[in-house]
Design an enzyme around this catalytic site. Structure first.
Site, mmCIF file in Angstrom:
data_model
loop_
_atom_site.group_PDB
_atom_site.id
_atom_site.type_symbol
_atom_site.label_atom_id
_atom_site.label_comp_id
_atom_site.label_asym_id
_atom_site.label_seq_id
_atom_site.Cartn_x
_atom_site.Cartn_y
_atom_site.Cartn_z
ATOM 1 N N GLU A 355 52.127 83.568 41.933
ATOM 2 C CA GLU A 355 52.952 82.845 40.965
ATOM 3 C C GLU A 355 52.430 81.412 40.789
ATOM 4 O OE1 GLU A 355 57.297 84.047 40.188
ATOM 5 O OE2 GLU A 355 57.510 82.189 41.289
ATOM 6 N N HIS A 386 46.050 102.725 59.097
ATOM 7 C CA HIS A 386 46.232 104.139 58.753
ATOM 8 C C HIS A 386 46.578 104.317 57.289
ATOM 9 C CE1 HIS A 386 45.945 105.123 63.013
ATOM 10 N NE2 HIS A 386 46.538 103.949 63.176
ATOM 11 N N LYS A 509 61.304 88.576 30.819
ATOM 12 C CA LYS A 509 62.718 88.303 31.128
ATOM 13 C C LYS A 509 63.520 88.107 29.843
ATOM 14 C CE LYS A 509 62.864 84.844 34.293
ATOM 15 N NZ LYS A 509 63.136 84.036 35.466
HETATM 16 O O1 F6P Z 1 60.119 84.615 39.425
HETATM 17 C C1 F6P Z 1 60.474 83.508 38.674
HETATM 18 C C2 F6P Z 1 61.470 82.658 39.389
HETATM 19 O O2 F6P Z 1 61.798 81.581 38.598
HETATM 20 C C3 F6P Z 1 60.987 82.199 40.753
HETATM 21 O O3 F6P Z 1 60.155 81.093 40.720
HETATM 22 C C4 F6P Z 1 62.257 81.986 41.466
HETATM 23 O O4 F6P Z 1 62.034 81.957 42.814
HETATM 24 C C5 F6P Z 1 63.068 83.188 41.006
HETATM 25 O O5 F6P Z 1 62.661 83.391 39.671
HETATM 26 C C6 F6P Z 1 64.561 83.047 41.088
HETATM 27 O O6 F6P Z 1 65.039 82.036 40.254
HETATM 28 P P1 F6P Z 1 66.454 81.389 40.500
HETATM 29 O O7 F6P Z 1 66.453 80.771 41.834
HETATM 30 O O8 F6P Z 1 66.629 80.388 39.404
HETATM 31 O O9 F6P Z 1 67.491 82.486 40.404
#
Ligand code: F6P
Length: 540
Positions: A355, A386, A509
């Site tokens: 990330e 394994h 998202k």
């Molecule tokens: O995966 C994207 C992200 O923004 C991460 O960086 C973060 O850890 C996760 O989603 C959760 O986000 P939040 O803490 O805002 O729920």
């Protein structure tokens, strides 16, 4: 950017990086001819290519480099401006340029850095950390602040709001405090089971979300709140806690403001395990252990800032990463902890590395000129031997491995532990040396044309780095995790990418909102997934 390098601006930086990588690639051709098996015959190599700090020995003597290659890599670190960028990072400058903020997770463990925090964040942070430790101590005794009983904690969060914390729990737990149940993915199976099995009258729910806008966490939070309310009525509110950057949003989800711990926006999710995000773990292990872990990370912060680059663990680990990714062209990186307690390290590092540096645009807004983050994956040893190791030994891709071992275990079975370490070391040796066809023929006593000889031979020349910890206490764990954080930062500087944003997770998202409507039949799906949407609707 330009003031942090020796060159004349973004374009010149990129050109200079390309030139230096090209020189390294050319140099590597000769090393490849010699091969790792020949290089490791030099008995001085271990002393030359290993370094120690904070109770961690880093051995990179089975990487196909020599002193010239290492010197060129150290020059690359200098000309990339690693020292100046590191100073900017620790001074609280806005190194996260696409979100216009600092990346000051180190301030969570190194109080000397509070002076660099923006606005009144130093006092807010201090209060949040103190409140967290006080609350953790109360929960650790099995109590709520108002005296109610606590036997179980449900920690809800995803990505950085869960992974690192869970790793710490697995590595150092189970503590003497309440049991923790981690609920991440929006998949409801686990949460539904917990709601059937746990007693709401002795359970606490901690919703961890920096944004408090992550659907996975909000959906679980809504259901768990109703579950508590159905059983406890008004008393439910006392059992709801949150860790967030937005107290208002947490309150909108039914968490009383007094139960919300503050998470500053300059702490990225994947760097947040040092913060109140780890309330559940601090409650389970007790605040002292948590504080020890912070101390270990602080040790590594100081080492990273002060040690000369040729002895500086984060710099060395990053340069070997650059060597494998950009000089040798290896696409992946394996993480194999030879310690059950570090079983979640591969997943945590997957997030921290992929990330942070899985980026294709430079700080200057140009396409990157070289490969960035490797694909990270792994599994504990000896289990991995394994499953994954067949391909590591004889597959067509070379996967450099980080092997992590602990000298002194926290159990008394010396025979089992010796076997574990013997496996780690023999794999490192076998991967480096391989077994030539002649050797195989001799060892198997096979005839000249035996077809099995080819199958049972090993090319070798496969690199492993070993991280050897004296023991796995809270302090060593803190140092190890901070080491990897800083390694990622150094690589990001050399690649000229921002290690602290994650725009790549946004698109899918945001599109989920439309897909949700399509699954309900309330809108037309995107043609790319229309067939699947139809089938899901038909079969449901
Ligand atoms: O995966 C994207 C992200 O923004 C991460 O960086 C973060 O850890 C996760 O989603 C959760 O986000 P939040 O803490 O805002 O729920």
């Amino acid at each position: 950017m330009s003031d942090k390098t020796t060159s004349d601006g973004p374009k010149a930086d990129v050109d200079s990086l390309q030139q230096q990588l090209a020189m390294l690639q050319k140099y590597n051709i000769n090393l490849s001819r010699a091969g790792l098996a020949a290089l490791i015959e030099d008995t001085a190599r271990f002393g030359q290519f290993s370094a120690n700090a904070c109770g961690i020995l880093y051995d990179y003597s089975r990487v196909r480099i020599d002193q010239n290659a290492m010197d060129m890599l150290l020059d690359l670190a200098s000309s990339s401006g690693v020292a100046a960028w590191r100073a900017s990072l620790f001074a609280g400058e806005r190194v996260n340029i696409t979100e216009n903020r600092p990346a000051m997770h180190m301030a969570l463990r190194t109080p000397e850095l509070h002076q660099h925090l923006p606005g009144d964040d130093a006092s807010r942070l201090q209060k949040a950390q103190e409140a967290m430790l006080e609350l953790a101590a109360t929960l650790h005794r099995g109590q709520l602040p108002n005296g109610g009983e606590v036997t179980n904690i449900i920690h809800v969060g995803i990505g950085g709001s869960l992974l690192g914390t869970r790793l710490v729990y697995e590595a150092l737990g189970p503590g003497a405090g309440p049991a923790i149940h981690f609920v991440g993915s929006v998949d409801a199976h686990l949460r539904e089971r917990l709601m059937r099995e746990l007693d709401p009258a002795s359970t606490v729910v901690i919703l961890v979300s920096k944004s408090f806008g992550t659907p996975d966490t909000l959906i679980h939070g809504k259901r768990l709140r109703r579950w508590l309310e159905d059983a406890l009525g008004e008393g439910a509110r006392e059992r709801m806690f949150a860790v967030s950057g937005s107290v208002e949003r947490a309150e909108q989800q039914g968490v009383p403001g007094k139960n919300v711990l503050y998470l500053p926006d300059w702490v990225g999710g994947r760097y947040s395990l040092w913060s109140p995000v780890s309330l559940s773990v601090a409650a389970c292990l007790g605040p002292e252990q948590f504080t020890q872990m912070l101390q270990g990370a602080r040790d590594m912060d100081l080492h990273f800032q002060q040690a000369p680059k040729q002895e500086n663990l984060p710099v060395l680990v990053a340069l070997i990463g650059i060597w494998h990714r950009n000089v040798c062209g290896y696409p992946a990186q394996g993480v194999i902890p030879y310690d059950l307690r570090l079983g979640l390290l591969p997943s945590h590092l997957q997030q921290v590395i992929m990330e942070s540096t899985g980026k294709c645009t430079t700080l200057g807004g140009e396409p990157v000129s070289c490969a960035t983050a490797a694909l990270v994956f792994g599994e504990i040893g000896t289990d991995a031997q394994h499953s994954l190791f067949q391909a590591f030994h004889q597959g067509t891709d070379i996967v450099p491995l980080n092997l992590i071992g602990v000298v002194r275990p926290d159990h008394d079975d010396a025979e089992a532990h010796e076997e574990l370490l013997a496996n780690m070391l023999s794999q490192a040796s076998a991967l480096a040396r391989g077994r030539s066809q002649d050797q195989t023929r001799r060892e198997l006593n096979a005839s000249e044309n035996d077809p099995l000889v080819q199958h049972r031979s090993f090319a070798g020349d496969r690199p492993t780095e070993v991280m050897l910890l004296d023991q796995l206490g809270a302090r060593q764990l803190g140092s190890l995790l901070a080491l990897y954080e800083h390694k990622v930062f150094v690589e990001s500087v050399i690649w000229r990418v921002n290690a602290f944003d994650q725009w790549g997770v946004e698109l899918g998202k945001t599109m989920a909102a439309d897909v949700r409507l399509a699954l309900r039949g309330e809108s037309e799906p995107d043609i790319a997934i229309a067939g699947l949407v139809r089938e899901i609707r038909k079969r449901n």
